[in-house]
Design a protein around this motif. Structure first.
Motif, PDB file in Angstrom:
ATOM      1  N   PRO A  30       0.798  -1.226   0.000  1.00 31.34           N
ATOM      2  CA  PRO A  30       0.000   0.000   0.000  1.00 31.34           C
ATOM      3  C   PRO A  30       0.836   1.284   0.000  1.00 31.34           C
ATOM      4  CG  PRO A  30       0.119  -0.832   2.229  1.00 31.34           C
ATOM      5  CD  PRO A  30       0.860  -1.810   1.352  1.00 31.34           C
ATOM      6  N   CYS A  31       2.153   1.175   0.072  1.00 33.13           N
ATOM      7  CA  CYS A  31       3.009   2.371   0.106  1.00 33.13           C
ATOM      8  C   CYS A  31       3.969   2.344  -1.071  1.00 33.13           C
ATOM      9  CB  CYS A  31       3.786   2.440   1.409  1.00 33.13           C
ATOM     10  SG  CYS A  31       2.766   2.485   2.874  1.00 33.13           S
ATOM     11  N   ALA A  32       3.426   2.311  -2.270  1.00 31.72           N
ATOM     12  CA  ALA A  32       4.256   2.202  -3.468  1.00 31.72           C
ATOM     13  C   ALA A  32       5.221   3.384  -3.567  1.00 31.72           C
ATOM     14  CB  ALA A  32       3.381   2.132  -4.697  1.00 31.72           C
ATOM     15  N   GLN A  33       6.458   3.068  -3.904  1.00 34.51           N
ATOM     16  CA  GLN A  33       7.507   4.073  -4.074  1.00 34.51           C
ATOM     17  C   GLN A  33       8.216   3.787  -5.392  1.00 34.51           C
ATOM     18  OE1 GLN A  33       8.221   6.609  -1.836  1.00 34.51           O
ATOM     19  NE2 GLN A  33       6.387   5.925  -0.754  1.00 34.51           N
ATOM     20  N   PRO A  34       8.809   4.808  -5.992  1.00 32.07           N
ATOM     21  CA  PRO A  34       9.603   4.555  -7.205  1.00 32.07           C
ATOM     22  C   PRO A  34      10.792   3.657  -6.868  1.00 32.07           C
ATOM     23  CG  PRO A  34       9.263   6.916  -6.873  1.00 32.07           C
ATOM     24  CD  PRO A  34       8.764   6.216  -5.646  1.00 32.07           C
ATOM     25  N   SER A  35      11.201   2.839  -7.816  1.00 30.02           N
ATOM     26  CA  SER A  35      12.372   1.984  -7.623  1.00 30.02           C
ATOM     27  C   SER A  35      13.623   2.839  -7.562  1.00 30.02           C
ATOM     28  CB  SER A  35      12.500   0.984  -8.772  1.00 30.02           C
ATOM     29  OG  SER A  35      11.437   0.069  -8.733  1.00 30.02           O
ATOM     30  N   SER A  36      14.611   2.364  -6.843  1.00 33.13           N
ATOM     31  CA  SER A  36      15.906   3.032  -6.805  1.00 33.13           C
ATOM     32  C   SER A  36      16.991   1.964  -6.829  1.00 33.13           C
ATOM     33  CB  SER A  36      16.040   3.907  -5.557  1.00 33.13           C
ATOM     34  OG  SER A  36      16.004   3.118  -4.395  1.00 33.13           O
ATOM     35  N   ALA A  37      18.180   2.345  -7.219  1.00 29.86           N
ATOM     36  CA  ALA A  37      19.285   1.397  -7.309  1.00 29.86           C
ATOM     37  C   ALA A  37      20.500   1.977  -6.607  1.00 29.86           C
ATOM     38  CB  ALA A  37      19.607   1.093  -8.766  1.00 29.86           C
ATOM     39  N   ALA A  38      21.330   1.107  -6.082  1.00 26.83           N
ATOM     40  CA  ALA A  38      22.577   1.505  -5.438  1.00 26.83           C
ATOM     41  C   ALA A  38      23.657   0.511  -5.839  1.00 26.83           C
ATOM     42  CB  ALA A  38      22.417   1.535  -3.930  1.00 26.83           C
ATOM     43  N   THR A  39      24.859   1.004  -6.015  1.00 23.34           N
ATOM     44  CA  THR A  39      26.000   0.161  -6.350  1.00 23.34           C
ATOM     45  C   THR A  39      26.973   0.173  -5.183  1.00 23.34           C
ATOM     46  OG1 THR A  39      25.756   0.649  -8.702  1.00 23.34           O
ATOM     47  CG2 THR A  39      27.885  -0.198  -7.989  1.00 23.34           C
ATOM     48  N   ALA A  40      27.490  -0.992  -4.841  1.00 28.36           N
ATOM     49  CA  ALA A  40      28.435  -1.120  -3.738  1.00 28.36           C
ATOM     50  C   ALA A  40      29.716  -1.783  -4.218  1.00 28.36           C
ATOM     51  CB  ALA A  40      27.828  -1.955  -2.615  1.00 28.36           C
ATOM     52  N   SER A  41      30.817  -1.408  -3.596  1.00 30.44           N
ATOM     53  CA  SER A  41      32.073  -2.129  -3.780  1.00 30.44           C
ATOM     54  C   SER A  41      32.063  -3.280  -2.786  1.00 30.44           C
ATOM     55  CB  SER A  41      33.265  -1.218  -3.493  1.00 30.44           C
ATOM     56  OG  SER A  41      33.324  -0.182  -4.425  1.00 30.44           O
ATOM     57  N   VAL A  42      32.373  -4.471  -3.261  1.00 28.05           N
ATOM     58  CA  VAL A  42      32.311  -5.669  -2.421  1.00 28.05           C
ATOM     59  C   VAL A  42      33.709  -6.232  -2.228  1.00 28.05           C
ATOM     60  CG1 VAL A  42      31.397  -8.019  -2.248  1.00 28.05           C
ATOM     61  CG2 VAL A  42      30.019  -6.209  -3.299  1.00 28.05           C
ATOM     62  N   ASN A  43      34.032  -6.518  -0.967  1.00 28.24           N
ATOM     63  CA  ASN A  43      35.281  -7.200  -0.629  1.00 28.24           C
ATOM     64  C   ASN A  43      34.924  -8.343   0.313  1.00 28.24           C
ATOM     65  OD1 ASN A  43      37.474  -5.521  -1.825  1.00 28.24           O
ATOM     66  ND2 ASN A  43      36.461  -3.953  -0.603  1.00 28.24           N
ATOM     67  N   ALA A  44      35.359  -9.541  -0.029  1.00 25.23           N
ATOM     68  CA  ALA A  44      35.098 -10.704   0.826  1.00 25.23           C
ATOM     69  C   ALA A  44      36.381 -11.501   0.980  1.00 25.23           C
ATOM     70  CB  ALA A  44      34.011 -11.579   0.226  1.00 25.23           C
ATOM     71  N   THR A  45      36.621 -11.932   2.202  1.00 22.59           N
ATOM     72  CA  THR A  45      37.765 -12.790   2.486  1.00 22.59           C
ATOM     73  C   THR A  45      37.253 -14.032   3.187  1.00 22.59           C
ATOM     74  OG1 THR A  45      39.209 -10.876   2.741  1.00 22.59           O
ATOM     75  CG2 THR A  45      39.987 -12.949   3.669  1.00 22.59           C
ATOM     76  N   VAL A  46      37.675 -15.186   2.710  1.00 19.17           N
ATOM     77  CA  VAL A  46      37.276 -16.462   3.301  1.00 19.17           C
ATOM     78  C   VAL A  46      38.518 -17.127   3.868  1.00 19.17           C
ATOM     79  CG1 VAL A  46      36.233 -18.721   2.874  1.00 19.17           C
ATOM     80  CG2 VAL A  46      35.403 -16.702   1.634  1.00 19.17           C
ATOM     81  N   THR A  47      38.431 -17.523   5.136  1.00 17.23           N
ATOM     82  CA  THR A  47      39.533 -18.202   5.805  1.00 17.23           C
ATOM     83  C   THR A  47      39.000 -19.460   6.465  1.00 17.23           C
ATOM     84  OG1 THR A  47      40.566 -16.060   6.246  1.00 17.23           O
ATOM     85  CG2 THR A  47      41.408 -17.942   7.486  1.00 17.23           C
ATOM     86  N   ASN A  48      39.735 -20.537   6.340  1.00 20.43           N
ATOM     87  CA  ASN A  48      39.340 -21.814   6.936  1.00 20.43           C
ATOM     88  C   ASN A  48      40.088 -22.037   8.238  1.00 20.43           C
ATOM     89  OD1 ASN A  48      37.609 -22.559   4.804  1.00 20.43           O
ATOM     90  ND2 ASN A  48      39.367 -23.191   3.586  1.00 20.43           N
TER      91      ASN A  48
END
Length: 114
Positions: A30-48
């Motif tokens: 019931p609260c329709a809003q215009p769509s918006s977009a955002a871009t993010a820089s992603v950094n992921a590190t996986v350690t076992n």
């Protein structure tokens, strides 16, 4: 045929990912809003890391991901309790914690084969 598994899983193994993601936000009635977009820089590190919890798991595969949006950086840590057997890569539990302190844990009654 490649040896199983074709990815790092031993304690001390680590790998990283750097890239971008684009997220689109939309809201309907019931609260329709215009769509918006955002871009993010992603950094992921996986350690076992070696672990024995929950029972059956041998490795804690910890991923720390940081998504830097223009107005906020979101950091999420995910721990996967896994084991590598001769025939399967098994998942016993996941635990995700965000930078707001929200924690979601899923423990499987039977290990999931990945």
């Amino acid at each position: 045929m490649a040896a199983f598994p074709p990815h790092p899983i031993g304690a001390g193994d680590t790998f990283a990912y750097t890239g971008t993601e684009q997220v689109t936000y939309s809201q309907t009635a019931p609260c329709a809003q215009p769509s918006s977009a955002a871009t993010a820089s992603v950094n992921a590190t996986v350690t076992n890391y070696a672990t024995s919890s929950p029972a059956g798991a041998t490795t804690d595969q910890r991923s720390v991901e940081s998504d830097a949006f223009p107005t906020k950086t979101v950091t999420t840590t995910t721990d996967l309790a896994v084991a590598n057997t001769a025939s399967a890569y098994q998942l016993f539990q996941t635990k995700t914690t965000d930078d707001s302190g929200n924690v979601t844990t899923m423990t499987y009654a039977s290990p999931q084969q990945l």
